[in-house]
Design a protein around this motif. Structure first.
Motif, PDB file in Angstrom:
ATOM      1  N   ALA A  90       0.749  -1.227  -0.053  1.00 19.92           N
ATOM      2  CA  ALA A  90       0.020   0.016   0.210  1.00 19.92           C
ATOM      3  C   ALA A  90       0.799   1.277  -0.056  1.00 19.92           C
ATOM      4  CB  ALA A  90      -0.939   0.046   1.268  1.00 19.92           C
ATOM      5  N   VAL A  91       1.876   1.064   0.813  1.00 20.77           N
ATOM      6  CA  VAL A  91       2.586   2.574   0.777  1.00 20.77           C
ATOM      7  C   VAL A  91       3.301   2.726  -0.416  1.00 20.77           C
ATOM      8  CG1 VAL A  91       4.834   3.294   1.672  1.00 20.77           C
ATOM      9  CG2 VAL A  91       3.245   2.048   3.433  1.00 20.77           C
ATOM     10  N   HIS A  92       4.063   1.719  -0.908  1.00 21.89           N
ATOM     11  CA  HIS A  92       4.785   1.844  -2.293  1.00 21.89           C
ATOM     12  C   HIS A  92       3.775   2.216  -3.362  1.00 21.89           C
ATOM     13  CE1 HIS A  92       8.026  -0.641  -0.089  1.00 21.89           C
ATOM     14  NE2 HIS A  92       8.307   0.493  -0.189  1.00 21.89           N
ATOM     15  N   THR A  93       2.529   1.531  -3.443  1.00 24.00           N
ATOM     16  CA  THR A  93       1.651   1.863  -4.332  1.00 24.00           C
ATOM     17  C   THR A  93       1.189   3.444  -4.412  1.00 24.00           C
ATOM     18  OG1 THR A  93       0.840  -0.427  -4.358  1.00 24.00           O
ATOM     19  CG2 THR A  93      -0.910   1.358  -5.341  1.00 24.00           C
ATOM     20  N   GLY A  94       1.013   3.721  -3.086  1.00 23.12           N
ATOM     21  CA  GLY A  94       0.818   5.177  -2.884  1.00 23.12           C
ATOM     22  C   GLY A  94       1.672   6.344  -3.458  1.00 23.12           C
ATOM     23  N   LEU A  95       2.851   5.943  -3.205  1.00 21.18           N
ATOM     24  CA  LEU A  95       4.088   6.863  -3.600  1.00 21.18           C
ATOM     25  C   LEU A  95       4.255   6.841  -5.387  1.00 21.18           C
ATOM     26  CD1 LEU A  95       6.676   5.927  -1.074  1.00 21.18           C
ATOM     27  CD2 LEU A  95       5.572   8.100  -1.217  1.00 21.18           C
ATOM     28  N   PRO A 208      -9.158  -3.147  -4.425  1.00 23.18           N
ATOM     29  CA  PRO A 208      -9.828  -4.256  -4.144  1.00 23.18           C
ATOM     30  C   PRO A 208      -8.626  -5.317  -3.613  1.00 23.18           C
ATOM     31  CG  PRO A 208     -10.675  -3.755  -6.291  1.00 23.18           C
ATOM     32  CD  PRO A 208      -9.708  -2.663  -5.720  1.00 23.18           C
ATOM     33  N   LEU A 209      -7.465  -5.428  -3.641  1.00 24.65           N
ATOM     34  CA  LEU A 209      -6.589  -6.300  -3.405  1.00 24.65           C
ATOM     35  C   LEU A 209      -6.405  -6.132  -1.806  1.00 24.65           C
ATOM     36  CD1 LEU A 209      -2.973  -7.104  -4.521  1.00 24.65           C
ATOM     37  CD2 LEU A 209      -3.321  -6.244  -2.232  1.00 24.65           C
ATOM     38  N   PHE A 210      -6.263  -4.727  -1.357  1.00 22.55           N
ATOM     39  CA  PHE A 210      -6.175  -4.606   0.074  1.00 22.55           C
ATOM     40  C   PHE A 210      -7.596  -4.874   0.824  1.00 22.55           C
ATOM     41  CE2 PHE A 210      -3.485  -1.742  -2.342  1.00 22.55           C
ATOM     42  CZ  PHE A 210      -2.577  -2.070  -1.736  1.00 22.55           C
TER      43      PHE A 210
END
Length: 441
Positions: A90-95, A208-210
């Motif tokens: 989630a963190v890296h996707t957000g960045l 959806p993954l999260f």
């Protein structure tokens, strides 16, 4: 079989689809931004000329590769130990999403080239970190009998997600003189808005993954050491792999080489189409749509071939096809028809190579160490990631033409194929069953 089996199958199917949707969403960055639209914009409209823009792009991505090589295995190792793959994903996707949206501020003037390259390189670093944890989750949504087709389904979803995103981009922003929301090409606005679209696309389909993919359990190890101490742990792990898992190391080395050739195709494919074969921006996107359709079908078929014949057979066959067709593209007259035929043929082999490489490693990974192993997968790839950009930009500098850069890419694929031949295949998976035994309780 218990009465709870259908519910379990439903949950597994929902988890698989949600996992694959992340790949669908990430295609907005990998396909629209990094391959066919924004890199072409940087080299063709922001840089002073395509040659200098291509060389600058190669340098920026080489620096990004070094950063990935130094950090990726440690991030995977620590997420394994803490059972926090989803958190770091989630963190890296957000960045990645933030950096992609930031590309909106890159206008079509040379003074904005550095900003564009920095944002693009930074996004590519965090995209790779995210992919480490995403790939490790493959074992959370598959069984030994279905891992090939599920991996192929994920890659296929990525290609089709890229296809749909490209169609929207082409019709809505790139092709019309006045696009959606009154967007025009002034100051590169039509392409800059594409960056905002790509960021939103990734954000929506990653969610959806999260929600539906369960978190991986902790490996049981305590993360008590500082970040630098993680490299000591990593060194011990590599020494153990050298003694006990030579096949894994051999595959990591071989795949590092040929995956760098694949990455070069994705990164410089649109640049070559525009600069060497005379494609307009709209024609580049139309070709990309067609290539993603063909590659997605190839990924689906390759996934089934993986479960039947094993991942090594798929990898070797696909690499041979890439080398053969890439060589033809290098020597044929530089017409658009030649690029269409050879480029679409290349696309057939891309998905199976990528999908089977992921399943090869997943089949031989030590349980509980998947994140670390896929971190090493990213690192070994990035440790030599200078090869593709260097070969491409170096051949351009040496021979004075953009087309010469394709020769370096084909050479890297050939070396990777040769290195892969002596690597022993994983054990054959068991025959598939209707409901996995682990779930039928």
């Amino acid at each position: 079989m218990s009465t709870g089996a259908p519910s379990t199958v439903h949950r597994r199917g929902r988890a698989v689809f949600s996992w694959a949707l992340w790949d669908w969403g990430s295609a907005a960055f990998n396909t629209v931004i990094l391959t066919f639209v924004f890199t072409v914009y940087l080299t063709e409209r922001v840089a002073v000329d395509p040659e200098s823009g291509s060389k600058a792009l190669g340098v920026a991505l080489t620096i990004a590769g070094v950063c990935i090589a130094l950090v990726a295995p440690v991030t995977g190792q620590r997420s394994d130990a803490g059972g926090r793959r989803k958190l770091w994903l989630a963190v890296h996707t957000g960045l990645v999403i933030v950096c992609t949206a930031g590309l909106f501020f890159v206008q079509n003037e040379p003074s904005f080239l550095v900003l564009g390259l920095v944002l693009l390189a930074t996004a590519s670093v965090f995209a790779e970190f995210a992919t480490v944890n995403y790939n490790a989750m493959l074992l959370q949504v598959s069984t030994p009998a279905t891992i090939g087709r599920i991996s192929g389904f994920g890659w296929g979803m990525g290609y089709f997600g890229g296809l749909i995103a490209l169609v929207i981009v082409l019709i809505g922003f790139v092709q019309p003189s006045v696009g959606l929301f009154g967007v025009t090409a002034a100051d590169g606005l039509n392409i800059r808005v594409v960056a905002l679209f790509a960021a939103m696309w990734f954000a929506v389909f990653a969610l959806p993954l999260f929600a539906f993919v369960p978190e991986a359990p902790s490996s049981g190890e305590q993360v008590r050491h500082a970040l630098l101490g993680s490299y000591v742990v990593l060194g011990k792990r590599l020494a153990w792999m050298w003694r006990e898992e030579r096949r894994t190391l051999g595959f990591l080395v071989a795949s590092a080489i040929y995956r760098d050739g694949l990455a070069a195709i994705f990164t410089f494919g649109g640049v070559i189409a525009a600069g060497t074969f005379g494609f307009s921006p709209s024609e580049v996107v139309v070709f990309a749509i067609s290539a993603n359709l063909v590659a997605g079908l190839g990924a689906f078929l390759g996934g089934r071939a993986d479960d039947r014949f094993g991942p090594k057979a798929v990898i070797v066959a696909a690499l041979f096809g890439l080398v053969l067709v890439g060589g033809l593209l290098l020597v044929l007259p530089p017409g658009k028809a030649a690029f269409w035929v050879c480029g679409l043929t290349l696309a057939i082999f891309l998905g199976p190579t990528q999908s089977a490489s992921r399943t090869f490693l997943a089949r031989i990974a030590t349980p509980g160490k998947e994140g670390e192993v896929f971190g090493l997968y990213a690192t070994t790839g990035r440790a030599v990631s200078f090869l593709g950009p260097l070969a491409f930009s170096g051949f351009i500098a040496l021979f004075g033409s953009q087309r010469a850069g394709m020769g370096g890419i084909v050479l890297i694929l050939l070396v990777g194929l040769i290195a892969m031949l002596p690597v022993r295949s994983p054990d054959r998976p068991p025959e598939p069953t209707e409901v996995p035994a682990a779930d039928a309780s």
